[in-house]
Scaffold this motif. Sequence first.
Motif, mmCIF file in Angstrom:
data_model
loop_
_atom_site.group_PDB
_atom_site.id
_atom_site.type_symbol
_atom_site.label_atom_id
_atom_site.label_comp_id
_atom_site.label_asym_id
_atom_site.label_seq_id
_atom_site.Cartn_x
_atom_site.Cartn_y
_atom_site.Cartn_z
ATOM 1 N N ARG A 181 -3.489 0.555 -3.155
ATOM 2 C CA ARG A 181 -4.218 1.338 -4.163
ATOM 3 C C ARG A 181 -4.094 0.728 -5.558
ATOM 4 O O ARG A 181 -5.018 0.811 -6.371
ATOM 5 C CB ARG A 181 -3.702 2.777 -4.192
ATOM 6 C CG ARG A 181 -4.403 3.766 -3.276
ATOM 7 C CD ARG A 181 -4.248 3.464 -1.831
ATOM 8 N NE ARG A 181 -4.737 4.566 -0.983
ATOM 9 C CZ ARG A 181 -4.791 4.525 0.323
ATOM 10 N NH1 ARG A 181 -4.376 3.442 0.968
ATOM 11 N NH2 ARG A 181 -5.253 5.540 1.023
ATOM 12 N N GLU A 182 -2.965 0.118 -5.852
ATOM 13 C CA GLU A 182 -2.796 -0.509 -7.161
ATOM 14 C C GLU A 182 -3.703 -1.728 -7.308
ATOM 15 O O GLU A 182 -4.246 -1.988 -8.390
ATOM 16 C CB GLU A 182 -1.329 -0.903 -7.370
ATOM 17 C CG GLU A 182 -0.400 0.289 -7.509
ATOM 18 C CD GLU A 182 1.041 -0.124 -7.738
ATOM 19 O OE1 GLU A 182 1.311 -1.348 -7.807
ATOM 20 O OE2 GLU A 182 1.890 0.772 -7.873
ATOM 21 N N ALA A 224 0.824 -1.200 0.000
ATOM 22 C CA ALA A 224 0.000 0.000 0.000
ATOM 23 C C ALA A 224 0.859 1.252 0.000
ATOM 24 O O ALA A 224 1.933 1.301 0.576
ATOM 25 C CB ALA A 224 -0.928 0.009 1.222
#
Length: 286
Positions: free
Chosen positions: A122-123, A2
């Motif tokens: 987030r990816e 993250a």
Amino acid sequence: MAINDNILIKIRDMKLSLTPVERMVADFILDNLEEVPLLSVKELATQSKTSDASVLRFCKTMGYSGYRSFIVSISASLGSMDEEQKNQYTDIQPGDSLSTIITNISHNNSKSIEDTLSVIDREEIARAVEAIGACSRIAFFGVGASGLVGQDAEQKFLRINKICRAYTDSHSQLTAAALLGKEDVAVFISNSGSTSDILEALDISVKNGCKTIAITKHSKSELAQKSDIVLHISTPELTFRSGAMGSRIAMLTVVDILFAGVASAEYHHVKKYLAKTHNVLSGKHR
């Protein structure tokens, strides 16, 4: 990892799924936060009663290529620890006043969301949004409280005309998984990541070539290891039901993020569906 990953929260959440030796390293770190950034690999190994190799394996388990980057992350996380210590999860005790219960439940739920946002990748969220947006249909799998989260997801994605359904019992889950294909997405919701019915449906979905997404706590669980995309939540290890409440709130938040992400990315296409469903539903309240 993250973007805003708090390694201390990650260690806490993953501790129970670690090997006994890794847990010794984790326990020492969590009990000696101020001292750890000053220690070498050998010193940390000695004081945690493990070995250099064990410490390095622990760093790798936590997602770091080496000890130095791990220690840098520990130091960065320590910067917020003063505030963190003031905002620990609080379990509900028998005999607590209603006022105390209101305060503690509200605090624990808020903290579950905050901690989840500090560890979620987030990816991976972006990959999940892309996969859901491009798929032919979505199947949500969950049992108990996780099943309720799946039903909430179904209700949301139906509003933008996504073909989807939530499956909450073992028979329907196995049937649904058997009919999934390469154009579909299966979302498995499980705090522990070890629910047998969920894992059985996951195996069938994987064999069919279906894209799989897991919403689960930080762990080395079978669900996390076998899924294509893993969205981690952070939940407290509490003895009372407030722990399960917190995990449900965290999972609902992830579902909201996925829905908003898909709806936003396809807004030019889905706005007509949002308007239609809004008008129909608002008419029921007149």
